[in-house]
Design a protein around this motif. Structure first.
Motif, PDB file in Angstrom:
ATOM      1  N   TYR A  28       0.909  -1.400  -3.313  1.00  0.00           N
ATOM      2  CA  TYR A  28       1.176  -2.153  -4.536  1.00  0.00           C
ATOM      3  C   TYR A  28      -0.108  -2.784  -5.080  1.00  0.00           C
ATOM      4  N   VAL A  29      -0.974  -3.254  -4.173  1.00  0.00           N
ATOM      5  CA  VAL A  29      -2.272  -3.793  -4.603  1.00  0.00           C
ATOM      6  C   VAL A  29      -3.075  -2.709  -5.314  1.00  0.00           C
ATOM      7  N   VAL A  30      -3.050  -1.503  -4.724  1.00  0.00           N
ATOM      8  CA  VAL A  30      -3.747  -0.360  -5.313  1.00  0.00           C
ATOM      9  C   VAL A  30      -3.223  -0.073  -6.718  1.00  0.00           C
ATOM     10  N   LEU A  31      -1.902  -0.058  -6.870  1.00  0.00           N
ATOM     11  CA  LEU A  31      -1.314   0.165  -8.197  1.00  0.00           C
ATOM     12  C   LEU A  31      -1.782  -0.905  -9.181  1.00  0.00           C
ATOM     13  N   ILE A  33      -4.671  -2.544  -9.117  1.00  0.00           N
ATOM     14  CA  ILE A  33      -6.064  -2.265  -9.484  1.00  0.00           C
ATOM     15  C   ILE A  33      -6.131  -1.150 -10.524  1.00  0.00           C
ATOM     16  N   LEU A  34      -5.364  -0.074 -10.294  1.00  0.00           N
ATOM     17  CA  LEU A  34      -5.384   1.055 -11.220  1.00  0.00           C
ATOM     18  C   LEU A  34      -4.915   0.651 -12.612  1.00  0.00           C
ATOM     19  N   HIS A  35      -3.857  -0.151 -12.684  1.00  0.00           N
ATOM     20  CA  HIS A  35      -3.351  -0.559 -13.994  1.00  0.00           C
ATOM     21  C   HIS A  35      -4.301  -1.544 -14.678  1.00  0.00           C
ATOM     22  N   LEU A  36      -4.986  -2.362 -13.897  1.00  0.00           N
ATOM     23  CA  LEU A  36      -6.004  -3.236 -14.492  1.00  0.00           C
ATOM     24  C   LEU A  36      -7.090  -2.400 -15.156  1.00  0.00           C
ATOM     25  N   LEU A  37      -7.540  -1.358 -14.457  1.00  0.00           N
ATOM     26  CA  LEU A  37      -8.604  -0.508 -14.994  1.00  0.00           C
ATOM     27  C   LEU A  37      -8.125   0.274 -16.216  1.00  0.00           C
ATOM     28  N   ILE A  38      -6.902   0.854 -16.125  1.00  0.00           N
ATOM     29  CA  ILE A  38      -6.372   1.621 -17.259  1.00  0.00           C
ATOM     30  C   ILE A  38      -6.198   0.712 -18.473  1.00  0.00           C
ATOM     31  N   GLY A 258      -0.601  -4.808 -13.996  1.00  0.00           N
ATOM     32  CA  GLY A 258      -1.438  -4.765 -12.800  1.00  0.00           C
ATOM     33  C   GLY A 258      -1.369  -6.068 -12.020  1.00  0.00           C
ATOM     34  N   LEU A 259      -1.424  -7.190 -12.735  1.00  0.00           N
ATOM     35  CA  LEU A 259      -1.314  -8.492 -12.067  1.00  0.00           C
ATOM     36  C   LEU A 259       0.067  -8.658 -11.431  1.00  0.00           C
ATOM     37  N   ALA A 265       3.124  -7.006  -4.373  1.00  0.00           N
ATOM     38  CA  ALA A 265       2.633  -6.757  -3.019  1.00  0.00           C
ATOM     39  C   ALA A 265       2.988  -7.905  -2.084  1.00  0.00           C
ATOM     40  N   ARG A 266       2.996  -9.109  -2.629  1.00  0.00           N
ATOM     41  CA  ARG A 266       3.297 -10.292  -1.812  1.00  0.00           C
ATOM     42  C   ARG A 266       4.794 -10.518  -1.667  1.00  0.00           C
ATOM     43  N   TYR A 267       5.544 -10.295  -2.737  1.00  0.00           N
ATOM     44  CA  TYR A 267       6.951 -10.725  -2.746  1.00  0.00           C
ATOM     45  C   TYR A 267       7.974  -9.589  -2.713  1.00  0.00           C
ATOM     46  N   ALA A 268       7.536  -8.337  -2.652  1.00  0.00           N
ATOM     47  CA  ALA A 268       8.492  -7.215  -2.593  1.00  0.00           C
ATOM     48  C   ALA A 268       9.336  -7.305  -1.323  1.00  0.00           C
TER      49      ALA A 268
END
Length: 270
Positions: A28-31, A33-38, A258-259, A265-268
């Protein structure tokens, strides 16, 4: 042993593994990062800065060029692979008493798993030193479909499926359906995460739905170059009246999504 029982046992064992659960949360963290970049690339396009391809390939290229980029790409591969396996496990152990809902949930979980594996595959390509442009892959797929009998129908169907996925994201955001998959804290933190989720899901849904519409247009015009995936969808938004504002808003929404993924990632619930 019954194969169904064996599969359920394996799925439960995977979900009971602390290491596997941590890897899935990293996914989820990876997702995020990717959405922040996109989203950042989309904003750059909206403001006239170019910025590269506003899709997974463009994001991977940015990561590949960064210090320790190869290491980060391998972390992306592992995190998304774990997240995909987690989705498959959810599909296997799905226990909704309503048969239609149960199989609907299973289709959603497996479809999500394939999406994560596809992104992981792109990350693997970059980790091994290669490159992969999502827009070219989409155009190549469209061209192949148009070259076969009933190809127009198949491409229209693909476009409608992608558009439906985008609409599903929008509905999930508007109805806040994502909340049932989170163990949210109370107070302002809860409100902030929910707001980020609503905005993020709607923004991502708009981008994905436009990508689906472009597949349909490619089919009806027999022009595979029209179907260029997420990057082409975002650039198509820029061509609309007030397109710069629309693209900037969607790009900002993808950053917010992304955020939201970081919070996820923390609360899922895992």
């Amino acid at each position: 042993m019954n194969p169904n029982t064996s599969a359920a046992s394996a799925a439960s064992a995977a979900q009971d593994s602390t290491v596997f659960r941590v890897l899935a949360r990293i996914g989820y963290v990876v997702l995020g990062i990717l959405h922040l970049l996109i989203g950042a690339i989309a904003i750059s396009i909206a403001t006239g800065g170019g910025g590269g391809d506003a899709d997974q390939g463009g994001a991977m290229q940015q990561i590949q060029k960064s210090p320790a980029g190869v290491v980060m790409l391998w972390v992306i591969v592992l995190g998304l692979f774990a997240l995909a396996i987690w989705q498959v496990a959810e599909a296997v152990i799905e226990r909704d008493p309503d048969t239609k809902k149960k199989w609907g949930h299973r289709v959603k979980f497996v479809g999500t798993a394939f999406a994560y594996l596809a992104i992981a595959g792109t990350a693997l390509t970059y980790a091994l030193g290669g490159q992969s442009q999502s827009s070219q892959s989409s155009q190549s797929l469209s061209a192949r479909l148009l070259a076969v009998p009933a190809g127009v129908v198949l491409l229209v169907l693909l476009g409608l499926i992608v558009a439906a996925i985008g609409i599903a994201f929008i509905v999930r955001g508007v109805t806040r359906a994502f909340k049932k998959h989170l163990d949210l804290p109370s107070g302002a933190t809860r409100s902030g995460i929910v707001t980020f989720g609503v905005v993020g899901y709607i923004a991502k849904g708009i981008a994905v739905a436009v990508a689906g519409v472009l597949f349909v247009i490619a089919a009806l015009t027999h022009d595979p170059e029209t179907a260029g995936g997420l990057d082409s969808a975002l650039r198509a938004l820029a061509g609309l009246p007030f397109g710069t504002i629309i693209l900037w808003t969607v790009g900002a929404g993808l950053v917010i999504y992304g955020l939201f993924c970081f919070a996820r990632a923390r609360y899922a619930r895992m």
